[in-house]
Design a protein around this motif. Structure first.
Motif, mmCIF file in Angstrom:
data_model
loop_
_atom_site.group_PDB
_atom_site.id
_atom_site.type_symbol
_atom_site.label_atom_id
_atom_site.label_comp_id
_atom_site.label_asym_id
_atom_site.label_seq_id
_atom_site.Cartn_x
_atom_site.Cartn_y
_atom_site.Cartn_z
ATOM 1 N N TYR A 44 0.846 -1.199 0.000
ATOM 2 C CA TYR A 44 0.000 0.000 0.000
ATOM 3 C C TYR A 44 0.881 1.250 0.000
ATOM 4 O O TYR A 44 0.689 2.188 0.776
ATOM 5 C CB TYR A 44 -0.950 0.000 1.200
ATOM 6 C CG TYR A 44 -2.125 -0.939 1.033
ATOM 7 C CD1 TYR A 44 -3.261 -0.533 0.339
ATOM 8 C CD2 TYR A 44 -2.095 -2.227 1.558
ATOM 9 C CE1 TYR A 44 -4.344 -1.388 0.176
ATOM 10 C CE2 TYR A 44 -3.169 -3.094 1.395
ATOM 11 C CZ TYR A 44 -4.290 -2.670 0.697
ATOM 12 O OH TYR A 44 -5.358 -3.512 0.527
ATOM 13 N N THR A 47 -0.184 5.054 0.247
ATOM 14 C CA THR A 47 -0.887 5.571 1.422
ATOM 15 C C THR A 47 -0.087 6.675 2.112
ATOM 16 O O THR A 47 1.094 6.490 2.418
ATOM 17 C CB THR A 47 -1.135 4.434 2.436
ATOM 18 O OG1 THR A 47 -1.806 3.358 1.781
ATOM 19 C CG2 THR A 47 -1.977 4.928 3.597
ATOM 20 N N CYS A 52 -1.575 8.060 8.469
ATOM 21 C CA CYS A 52 -1.680 6.829 9.258
ATOM 22 C C CYS A 52 -1.155 7.046 10.672
ATOM 23 O O CYS A 52 -1.742 6.566 11.647
ATOM 24 C CB CYS A 52 -0.901 5.705 8.581
ATOM 25 S SG CYS A 52 -1.534 5.208 6.970
ATOM 26 N N VAL A 60 -7.697 8.045 5.316
ATOM 27 C CA VAL A 60 -7.076 6.950 4.560
ATOM 28 C C VAL A 60 -8.113 6.275 3.669
ATOM 29 O O VAL A 60 -7.863 5.986 2.490
ATOM 30 C CB VAL A 60 -6.437 5.924 5.521
ATOM 31 C CG1 VAL A 60 -5.991 4.677 4.759
ATOM 32 C CG2 VAL A 60 -5.255 6.543 6.259
ATOM 33 N N TRP A 64 -8.198 6.059 -0.504
ATOM 34 C CA TRP A 64 -8.272 4.844 -1.306
ATOM 35 C C TRP A 64 -9.577 4.732 -2.085
ATOM 36 O O TRP A 64 -9.643 4.031 -3.097
ATOM 37 C CB TRP A 64 -8.044 3.613 -0.424
ATOM 38 C CG TRP A 64 -6.574 3.416 -0.184
ATOM 39 C CD1 TRP A 64 -5.859 3.751 0.916
ATOM 40 C CD2 TRP A 64 -5.637 2.896 -1.128
ATOM 41 N NE1 TRP A 64 -4.529 3.469 0.735
ATOM 42 C CE2 TRP A 64 -4.360 2.931 -0.518
ATOM 43 C CE3 TRP A 64 -5.743 2.390 -2.425
ATOM 44 C CZ2 TRP A 64 -3.207 2.501 -1.158
ATOM 45 C CZ3 TRP A 64 -4.589 1.952 -3.067
ATOM 46 C CH2 TRP A 64 -3.343 2.008 -2.439
ATOM 47 N N ALA A 78 -8.471 0.257 3.982
ATOM 48 C CA ALA A 78 -8.205 1.030 5.198
ATOM 49 C C ALA A 78 -8.106 0.117 6.421
ATOM 50 O O ALA A 78 -7.279 0.344 7.317
ATOM 51 C CB ALA A 78 -9.298 2.075 5.400
ATOM 52 N N ILE A 81 -4.640 -1.581 6.351
ATOM 53 C CA ILE A 81 -3.584 -0.612 6.657
ATOM 54 C C ILE A 81 -3.595 -0.275 8.146
ATOM 55 O O ILE A 81 -2.548 -0.227 8.803
ATOM 56 C CB ILE A 81 -3.766 0.661 5.809
ATOM 57 C CG1 ILE A 81 -3.619 0.314 4.323
ATOM 58 C CG2 ILE A 81 -2.758 1.732 6.217
ATOM 59 C CD1 ILE A 81 -4.102 1.406 3.387
#
Length: 313
Positions: A44, A47, A52, A60, A64, A78, A81
């Motif tokens: 990912y 990102t 994060c 997030v 996406w 999400a 992640i």
């Protein structure tokens, strides 16, 4: 593995430990490196890292959604992640590699590394053994757990978490525990029946055990050679072995046969089998000992309980 430690010194994992499966790179591209270095790598790459670290998971997901064009897919992204970033030392990650299940505890904050991939450290590396040191071989694990490796994403919760924790903690399921207790009793009863056999029937029982595992007799049972009751050949490997069978024996008697075995190279292995008496000797690579503890187990594994019951009746 450099980062592995003696799992036998660890405490058991609490029953509320969270467990996640992680795929270490596309088609396992990072597996060997992660397992060797004791790290967790994650993709990912696009990102926003700072988002994060702030815990802005709504942001997030929105990021996406723009990439994926689908709300459901972005929500799943999400979730994965967030799990990678937030799982702590009270959680474990598992993966599958080289015929083993591997597990580790994550620690520290995620960092951005080469190609914008993400990295986390682990408490003390990846392990492929239980707390007590039992290898977590995939073929010995429940298919309900091992099918987790078919997950198409990167991270998911382990559905069979309770089973996984029991295996890592060396705790049998309640059903297995009951079966093991029953087996202990059954083996004692089997030994008692074996001890009722006359020497010839005991020799025949041992021959049947070996036959069930692929060994072929080359001479008749109880032949004229003083050190050999069974002369065996394993066709798949060409290995030759001889078996000395005694209803009752002692360490002194065993040593005399072991000496004869060491004085010749006609056979690669020796089996010494008895049901009554003590032989306080450690087995070697070439000499296998089957005594009162092993014989009942072999009877069960060979499926000879009914035969034994008929003979002992």
């Amino acid at each position: 593995m450099d980062q592995q430690t003696d799992t036998g010194l660890e405490r058991k994992l609490p029953t509320n430990t969270k467990a996640y499966f992680i795929k270490l790179g596309e088609r396992g591209f990072w597996e060997k490196k992660c397992l060797k270095d004791g790290t967790l790598w994650f993709g990912y790459n696009e990102t926003p890292h700072d988002m994060c670290l702030r815990g802005d998971w709504g942001g997030v997901q929105a990021f996406w959604k723009i990439v994926r064009k689908k709300e459901g897919t972005a929500s799943n992204d999400a979730r994965q992640i967030r799990t990678f970033y937030e799982a702590d030392e009270h959680s474990i990650f598992i993966t599958f590699h080289g015929g083993y299940l591997w597990w580790c505890k994550p620690k520290g904050r995620a960092a951005v590394i080469e190609d914008d991939a993400r990295l986390r450290q682990t408490v003390d590396g990846w392990k492929r053994e239980s707390i007590g040191g039992d290898p977590l071989i995939i073929s010995r694990l429940s298919g309900k757990l091992t099918k987790t490796q078919m997950f198409r994403g990167t991270i998911c919760e382990v559905a069979e978490r309770a089973y996984l924790l029991r295996r890592i903690n060396d705790e049998p399921t309640p059903e297995v525990a009951v079966a093991e207790e029953a087996e202990v009793i059954l083996r004692a009863r089997i030994l008692a029946m074996v001890q009722l056999l006359d020497p010839k029937d005991f020799e025949l029982l041992v021959e049947l055990i070996f036959s069930s595992s692929g060994w072929r007799r080359q001479t008749r049972t109880g032949g004229t050679q003083k050190t050999i009751d069974l002369d065996l050949l394993l066709p798949t490997t060409g290995e030759r072995a001889f078996v000395q069978i005694k209803s009752k024996t002692s360490g002194k008697e065993f040593e005399s046969y072991a000496k004869d075995f060491r004085d010749t190279d006609a056979h690669a292995r020796m089996f010494f089998v008895w049901h009554t008496g003590k032989v306080n000797v450690e087995p070697t690579e070439q000499i296998t000992l089957w005594g009162p503890d092993e014989v009942p187990k072999m009877v069960l594994e060979a499926g000879l309980l009914s035969w034994l019951k008929d003979k002992a009746s």
